[in-house]
Design a protein around this motif. Sequence first.
Motif, PDB file in Angstrom:
ATOM      1  N   TYR A 109      37.071  -7.390 -67.702  1.00 21.40           N
ATOM      2  CA  TYR A 109      38.042  -6.596 -68.454  1.00 21.40           C
ATOM      3  C   TYR A 109      37.983  -6.871 -69.957  1.00 21.40           C
ATOM      4  CZ  TYR A 109      39.951  -5.729 -63.815  1.00 21.40           C
ATOM      5  OH  TYR A 109      40.097  -5.367 -62.504  1.00 21.40           O
ATOM      6  N   TYR A 110      38.283  -5.820 -70.716  1.00 22.71           N
ATOM      7  CA  TYR A 110      38.383  -5.948 -72.165  1.00 22.71           C
ATOM      8  C   TYR A 110      39.684  -6.679 -72.533  1.00 22.71           C
ATOM      9  CZ  TYR A 110      34.713  -2.368 -72.528  1.00 22.71           C
ATOM     10  OH  TYR A 110      33.534  -1.664 -72.435  1.00 22.71           O
ATOM     11  N   PRO A 111      39.764  -7.218 -73.762  1.00 23.13           N
ATOM     12  CA  PRO A 111      41.034  -7.769 -74.225  1.00 23.13           C
ATOM     13  C   PRO A 111      42.124  -6.700 -74.155  1.00 23.13           C
ATOM     14  CG  PRO A 111      39.258  -8.409 -75.698  1.00 23.13           C
ATOM     15  CD  PRO A 111      38.689  -7.389 -74.738  1.00 23.13           C
ATOM     16  N   PRO A 112      43.381  -7.093 -73.888  1.00 24.66           N
ATOM     17  CA  PRO A 112      43.881  -8.463 -73.826  1.00 24.66           C
ATOM     18  C   PRO A 112      43.774  -9.133 -72.452  1.00 24.66           C
ATOM     19  CG  PRO A 112      45.705  -6.931 -73.651  1.00 24.66           C
ATOM     20  CD  PRO A 112      44.468  -6.087 -73.818  1.00 24.66           C
ATOM     21  N   ILE A 113      43.290  -8.397 -71.434  1.00 28.58           N
ATOM     22  CA  ILE A 113      43.213  -8.990 -70.103  1.00 28.58           C
ATOM     23  C   ILE A 113      42.069  -9.995 -70.022  1.00 28.58           C
ATOM     24  CG2 ILE A 113      42.863  -8.517 -67.654  1.00 28.58           C
ATOM     25  CD1 ILE A 113      44.082  -5.758 -68.118  1.00 28.58           C
ATOM     26  N   GLY A 117      32.731  -7.922 -73.816  1.00 32.12           N
ATOM     27  CA  GLY A 117      32.272  -7.411 -75.091  1.00 32.12           C
ATOM     28  C   GLY A 117      32.009  -5.916 -75.045  1.00 32.12           C
ATOM     29  N   ILE A 118      32.093  -5.268 -76.190  1.00 31.36           N
ATOM     30  CA  ILE A 118      31.894  -3.824 -76.297  1.00 31.36           C
ATOM     31  C   ILE A 118      30.436  -3.540 -76.649  1.00 31.36           C
ATOM     32  CG2 ILE A 118      32.506  -1.734 -77.568  1.00 31.36           C
ATOM     33  CD1 ILE A 118      35.296  -2.930 -77.936  1.00 31.36           C
ATOM     34  N   TRP A 126      26.218   6.010 -74.113  1.00 27.72           N
ATOM     35  CA  TRP A 126      25.417   5.622 -75.275  1.00 27.72           C
ATOM     36  C   TRP A 126      26.209   5.704 -76.581  1.00 27.72           C
ATOM     37  CZ3 TRP A 126      22.043   3.454 -72.460  1.00 27.72           C
ATOM     38  CH2 TRP A 126      21.622   4.063 -71.268  1.00 27.72           C
ATOM     39  N   GLY A 127      27.509   5.402 -76.464  1.00 29.14           N
ATOM     40  CA  GLY A 127      28.388   5.377 -77.628  1.00 29.14           C
ATOM     41  C   GLY A 127      29.162   6.648 -77.863  1.00 29.14           C
ATOM     42  N   LEU A 128      28.759   7.740 -77.208  1.00 29.11           N
ATOM     43  CA  LEU A 128      29.403   9.032 -77.450  1.00 29.11           C
ATOM     44  C   LEU A 128      30.822   9.083 -76.886  1.00 29.11           C
ATOM     45  CD1 LEU A 128      26.363  11.348 -76.613  1.00 29.11           C
ATOM     46  CD2 LEU A 128      27.266  10.789 -78.887  1.00 29.11           C
ATOM     47  N   GLU A 129      31.089   8.290 -75.830  1.00 33.49           N
ATOM     48  CA  GLU A 129      32.419   8.267 -75.210  1.00 33.49           C
ATOM     49  C   GLU A 129      33.025   6.874 -75.276  1.00 33.49           C
ATOM     50  OE1 GLU A 129      34.171  10.716 -73.984  1.00 33.49           O
ATOM     51  OE2 GLU A 129      32.674  12.305 -74.241  1.00 33.49           O
ATOM     52  N   LEU A 130      32.609   6.095 -76.273  1.00 35.74           N
ATOM     53  CA  LEU A 130      33.039   4.697 -76.337  1.00 35.74           C
ATOM     54  C   LEU A 130      34.555   4.564 -76.400  1.00 35.74           C
ATOM     55  CD1 LEU A 130      31.380   1.809 -78.233  1.00 35.74           C
ATOM     56  CD2 LEU A 130      33.837   2.097 -78.402  1.00 35.74           C
ATOM     57  N   LYS A 135      39.384   2.570 -73.795  1.00 34.14           N
ATOM     58  CA  LYS A 135      40.829   2.716 -73.618  1.00 34.14           C
ATOM     59  C   LYS A 135      41.233   2.741 -72.145  1.00 34.14           C
ATOM     60  CE  LYS A 135      42.131   5.064 -77.908  1.00 34.14           C
ATOM     61  NZ  LYS A 135      42.652   6.328 -78.496  1.00 34.14           N
ATOM     62  N   SER A 136      40.344   3.255 -71.289  1.00 32.61           N
ATOM     63  CA  SER A 136      40.723   3.462 -69.887  1.00 32.61           C
ATOM     64  C   SER A 136      40.120   2.450 -68.916  1.00 32.61           C
ATOM     65  CB  SER A 136      40.325   4.869 -69.442  1.00 32.61           C
ATOM     66  OG  SER A 136      38.917   5.035 -69.522  1.00 32.61           O
ATOM     67  N   ALA A 137      39.088   1.725 -69.334  1.00 35.99           N
ATOM     68  CA  ALA A 137      38.331   0.890 -68.397  1.00 35.99           C
ATOM     69  C   ALA A 137      39.185  -0.154 -67.692  1.00 35.99           C
ATOM     70  CB  ALA A 137      37.163   0.204 -69.126  1.00 35.99           C
ATOM     71  N   ASN A 138      40.091  -0.802 -68.413  1.00 35.54           N
ATOM     72  CA  ASN A 138      40.899  -1.849 -67.787  1.00 35.54           C
ATOM     73  C   ASN A 138      41.758  -1.311 -66.654  1.00 35.54           C
ATOM     74  OD1 ASN A 138      39.843  -3.754 -69.471  1.00 35.54           O
ATOM     75  ND2 ASN A 138      41.738  -4.185 -70.585  1.00 35.54           N
ATOM     76  N   ASP A 139      42.160  -0.044 -66.756  1.00 38.39           N
ATOM     77  CA  ASP A 139      42.966   0.567 -65.695  1.00 38.39           C
ATOM     78  C   ASP A 139      42.104   1.125 -64.567  1.00 38.39           C
ATOM     79  OD1 ASP A 139      45.433   0.090 -66.975  1.00 38.39           O
ATOM     80  OD2 ASP A 139      45.189   1.889 -68.206  1.00 38.39           O
ATOM     81  N   GLU A 140      40.896   1.562 -64.892  1.00 40.36           N
ATOM     82  CA  GLU A 140      40.103   2.286 -63.913  1.00 40.36           C
ATOM     83  C   GLU A 140      39.146   1.413 -63.106  1.00 40.36           C
ATOM     84  OE1 GLU A 140      38.179   5.655 -65.630  1.00 40.36           O
ATOM     85  OE2 GLU A 140      40.025   6.487 -66.459  1.00 40.36           O
ATOM     86  N   LEU A 141      38.609   0.370 -63.704  1.00 37.60           N
ATOM     87  CA  LEU A 141      37.670  -0.492 -62.989  1.00 37.60           C
ATOM     88  C   LEU A 141      38.362  -1.210 -61.833  1.00 37.60           C
ATOM     89  CD1 LEU A 141      35.773  -2.109 -65.994  1.00 37.60           C
ATOM     90  CD2 LEU A 141      34.818  -0.482 -64.351  1.00 37.60           C
TER      91      LEU A 141
END
Length: 259
Positions: A109-113, A117-118, A126-130, A135-141
């Motif tokens: 998980y990304y910070p703060p959890i 790294g990004i 490839w950065g187009l939807e970074l 913003k959503s990865a911590n909730d979706e993974l």
Amino acid sequence: MNEALRARLAANETAYGMWVTSEAAAVTEVAAVLGLDWICIDMEHGYLNYKDIQSHLAAARGSQLSVFVRPPTQALEPIKRALDVGAHGLIVPLINNAAEVESVRQHIYYPPIGRRGIGGERSVTWGLELENYVKSANDELMFLPMIETQEAYDNLDSILSVAQTEAIFLGPGDMSASRGAVGEWEGPGVAEINLDILERAGARGIHAGLVARSTEEAITRRDQGFRMVSLGSDIGLMIRQIRSMATELGRGPRLHSWF
């Protein structure tokens, strides 16, 4: 990621999946077309690499199939690389205690959890939807610890207490081995342990999954309350079908297979 799978679990329905051990992306494409809910690409055993994972993920693109990876270890490198190529979650082997769950969470998980790294790889197009992904990865993974040793069973309550644990996966073969029954799928006492883990996880609202080795076993596990049931592995399912047809054709099976 994982929206359809989570909806099925929230409805208390069993989600059926498959273990992927072959590099052939057609396996994942067929799994998606046939309506499986999830697959797990196995890097703990076998020969699959990150290029193979990327091919499987590409084959699942546009479908509702959740694509998990089982990394070879709990270390940072295989976890972050599997996520960077776009895995929807991880089924992490040989979790023995809550400290290991917390350590893996830091990698996922990304910070703060956590402290992931990004990067600018496939997961973020490839950065187009970074921005959207981060913003959503911590909730979706999704992160599923595997409970597959006696030590993990002894520490089950503390493992289940770790925040954001929504599902676990059982490993009866390794649980049996850790209790001295090496090579047995459900050695002495393991069937009872599986059901105890299921009950204790369910009391906390945590789903449990495991591998079934036949249609009959899948039905049994569904009826017992397991909510993520693997129908087997890709190669194992091929063996199962060939064995069944060969037996009916008078060419009896030569060897027994776990999966």
